[in-house]
Design a protein around this motif. Structure first.
Motif, PDB file in Angstrom:
ATOM      1  N   HIS A   5       0.837  -1.207   0.000  1.00 45.12           N
ATOM      2  CA  HIS A   5       0.000   0.000   0.000  1.00 45.12           C
ATOM      3  C   HIS A   5       0.871   1.255   0.000  1.00 45.12           C
ATOM      4  CE1 HIS A   5      -3.902  -1.914   0.675  1.00 45.12           C
ATOM      5  NE2 HIS A   5      -3.271  -2.752   1.508  1.00 45.12           N
ATOM      6  N   ILE A   6       1.888   1.254   0.826  1.00 46.48           N
ATOM      7  CA  ILE A   6       2.778   2.419   0.911  1.00 46.48           C
ATOM      8  C   ILE A   6       3.551   2.604  -0.396  1.00 46.48           C
ATOM      9  CG2 ILE A   6       4.801   3.353   2.105  1.00 46.48           C
ATOM     10  CD1 ILE A   6       3.680   1.982   4.648  1.00 46.48           C
ATOM     11  N   MET A   7       4.001   1.496  -0.981  1.00 47.88           N
ATOM     12  CA  MET A   7       4.737   1.586  -2.247  1.00 47.88           C
ATOM     13  C   MET A   7       3.841   2.117  -3.370  1.00 47.88           C
ATOM     14  SD  MET A   7       7.184  -1.818  -2.076  1.00 47.88           S
ATOM     15  CE  MET A   7       6.992  -2.083  -3.794  1.00 47.88           C
ATOM     16  N   LEU A   8       2.603   1.658  -3.422  1.00 47.46           N
ATOM     17  CA  LEU A   8       1.684   2.149  -4.455  1.00 47.46           C
ATOM     18  C   LEU A   8       1.362   3.622  -4.257  1.00 47.46           C
ATOM     19  CD1 LEU A   8      -0.797  -0.812  -4.910  1.00 47.46           C
ATOM     20  CD2 LEU A   8       0.641   0.204  -6.663  1.00 47.46           C
ATOM     21  N   TRP A  43      -7.573   0.683  -6.488  1.00 43.70           N
ATOM     22  CA  TRP A  43      -9.017   0.463  -6.391  1.00 43.70           C
ATOM     23  C   TRP A  43      -9.337  -1.015  -6.207  1.00 43.70           C
ATOM     24  CZ3 TRP A  43     -11.666   4.178  -4.762  1.00 43.70           C
ATOM     25  CH2 TRP A  43     -11.515   5.475  -5.226  1.00 43.70           C
ATOM     26  N   ILE A  44      -8.581  -1.894  -6.832  1.00 40.39           N
ATOM     27  CA  ILE A  44      -8.796  -3.333  -6.640  1.00 40.39           C
ATOM     28  C   ILE A  44      -8.478  -3.718  -5.204  1.00 40.39           C
ATOM     29  CG2 ILE A  44      -7.908  -5.621  -7.241  1.00 40.39           C
ATOM     30  CD1 ILE A  44      -7.731  -4.629 -10.126  1.00 40.39           C
ATOM     31  N   MET A  45      -7.396  -3.179  -4.660  1.00 35.34           N
ATOM     32  CA  MET A  45      -7.031  -3.492  -3.281  1.00 35.34           C
ATOM     33  C   MET A  45      -8.056  -2.951  -2.284  1.00 35.34           C
ATOM     34  SD  MET A  45      -2.950  -2.961  -3.515  1.00 35.34           S
ATOM     35  CE  MET A  45      -2.574  -3.635  -1.920  1.00 35.34           C
ATOM     36  N   LEU A  46      -8.749  -1.887  -2.646  1.00 38.19           N
ATOM     37  CA  LEU A  46      -9.815  -1.352  -1.808  1.00 38.19           C
ATOM     38  C   LEU A  46     -11.146  -2.067  -2.049  1.00 38.19           C
ATOM     39  CD1 LEU A  46      -9.022   2.470  -2.059  1.00 38.19           C
ATOM     40  CD2 LEU A  46      -8.730   0.972  -0.082  1.00 38.19           C
ATOM     41  N   GLN A  47     -11.108  -3.143  -2.793  1.00 36.27           N
ATOM     42  CA  GLN A  47     -12.264  -3.994  -3.103  1.00 36.27           C
ATOM     43  C   GLN A  47     -13.377  -3.222  -3.809  1.00 36.27           C
ATOM     44  OE1 GLN A  47     -13.319  -5.910   0.559  1.00 36.27           O
ATOM     45  NE2 GLN A  47     -11.432  -7.120   0.595  1.00 36.27           N
ATOM     46  N   SER A  48     -12.977  -2.475  -4.803  1.00 32.49           N
ATOM     47  CA  SER A  48     -13.917  -1.737  -5.627  1.00 32.49           C
ATOM     48  C   SER A  48     -13.604  -1.996  -7.099  1.00 32.49           C
ATOM     49  CB  SER A  48     -13.826  -0.254  -5.302  1.00 32.49           C
ATOM     50  OG  SER A  48     -14.784   0.446  -6.024  1.00 32.49           O
ATOM     51  N   PRO A  49     -13.975  -3.178  -7.591  1.00 35.49           N
ATOM     52  CA  PRO A  49     -13.599  -3.538  -8.962  1.00 35.49           C
ATOM     53  C   PRO A  49     -14.267  -2.690 -10.035  1.00 35.49           C
ATOM     54  CG  PRO A  49     -15.078  -5.176  -8.046  1.00 35.49           C
ATOM     55  CD  PRO A  49     -14.744  -4.225  -6.940  1.00 35.49           C
ATOM     56  N   ASP A  50     -15.454  -2.155  -9.763  1.00 35.34           N
ATOM     57  CA  ASP A  50     -16.103  -1.322 -10.764  1.00 35.34           C
ATOM     58  C   ASP A  50     -15.320  -0.031 -11.008  1.00 35.34           C
ATOM     59  OD1 ASP A  50     -16.694  -0.587  -8.185  1.00 35.34           O
ATOM     60  OD2 ASP A  50     -18.694   0.191  -8.681  1.00 35.34           O
ATOM     61  N   LEU A  51     -14.796   0.570  -9.948  1.00 43.30           N
ATOM     62  CA  LEU A  51     -13.960   1.758 -10.116  1.00 43.30           C
ATOM     63  C   LEU A  51     -12.610   1.417 -10.754  1.00 43.30           C
ATOM     64  CD1 LEU A  51     -14.629   3.698  -6.814  1.00 43.30           C
ATOM     65  CD2 LEU A  51     -15.328   4.334  -9.115  1.00 43.30           C
ATOM     66  N   ALA A  52     -12.092   0.239 -10.452  1.00 44.75           N
ATOM     67  CA  ALA A  52     -10.815  -0.173 -11.041  1.00 44.75           C
ATOM     68  C   ALA A  52     -10.945  -0.336 -12.556  1.00 44.75           C
ATOM     69  CB  ALA A  52     -10.346  -1.477 -10.407  1.00 44.75           C
ATOM     70  N   ILE A  53     -12.022  -0.955 -12.986  1.00 47.51           N
ATOM     71  CA  ILE A  53     -12.235  -1.131 -14.426  1.00 47.51           C
ATOM     72  C   ILE A  53     -12.445   0.219 -15.099  1.00 47.51           C
ATOM     73  CG2 ILE A  53     -13.837  -2.073 -16.140  1.00 47.51           C
ATOM     74  CD1 ILE A  53     -14.239  -4.443 -14.201  1.00 47.51           C
ATOM     75  N   THR A  54     -13.203   1.092 -14.459  1.00 46.48           N
ATOM     76  CA  THR A  54     -13.432   2.425 -15.023  1.00 46.48           C
ATOM     77  C   THR A  54     -12.138   3.222 -15.096  1.00 46.48           C
ATOM     78  OG1 THR A  54     -15.658   2.411 -14.106  1.00 46.48           O
ATOM     79  CG2 THR A  54     -14.768   4.540 -14.762  1.00 46.48           C
ATOM     80  N   GLU A  55     -11.321   3.164 -14.051  1.00 43.37           N
ATOM     81  CA  GLU A  55     -10.041   3.880 -14.050  1.00 43.37           C
ATOM     82  C   GLU A  55      -9.117   3.362 -15.142  1.00 43.37           C
ATOM     83  OE1 GLU A  55      -7.244   6.607 -13.075  1.00 43.37           O
ATOM     84  OE2 GLU A  55      -9.158   6.478 -12.049  1.00 43.37           O
ATOM     85  N   ALA A  56      -9.075   2.047 -15.306  1.00 45.07           N
ATOM     86  CA  ALA A  56      -8.213   1.474 -16.342  1.00 45.07           C
ATOM     87  C   ALA A  56      -8.717   1.835 -17.737  1.00 45.07           C
ATOM     88  CB  ALA A  56      -8.133  -0.041 -16.176  1.00 45.07           C
TER      89      ALA A  56
END
Length: 91
Positions: A5-8, A43-56
């Motif tokens: 988390h810190i590295m990201l 966003w994936i690590m925060l368990q929000s796959p819908d936002l992760a797909i949108t961000e990508a």
């Protein structure tokens, strides 16, 4: 897991600063894309796959593509000469 988390977070902050500090527009665009992909992982690590797909899709995909096409249209980059603009060829 805390170290990841810190590295990201550090990577995203470094990308944000380096995009504004970089003078080459093509390199700045690539850094912007990598920041967006890192945000997708966050966003994936925060368990929000819908936002992760949108961000990508939007951040790394569509926005970067539109910026690349815009830079090419205004002749800020020249794809045939290795991605450098016209002003840098005269050096």
């Amino acid at each position: 897991m805390q170290i990841l988390h810190i590295m990201l977070l550090a990577f995203v902050l470094i990308c944000a600063v380096s995009v504004s500090a970089t003078k080459d527009l093509l390199i700045s665009l690539v850094i912007f894309m990598s920041q967006s992909l890192a945000m997708s992982v966050i966003w994936i690590m925060l368990q929000s796959p819908d936002l992760a797909i949108t961000e990508a899709a939007v951040g790394a995909g569509i926005t970067s593509l539109l910026l690349f096409v815009t830079l090419k249209k205004i002749h800020a980059i020249d794809v045939q000469k290795g991605g450098r603009g016209h002003g840098e060829d005269q050096k």
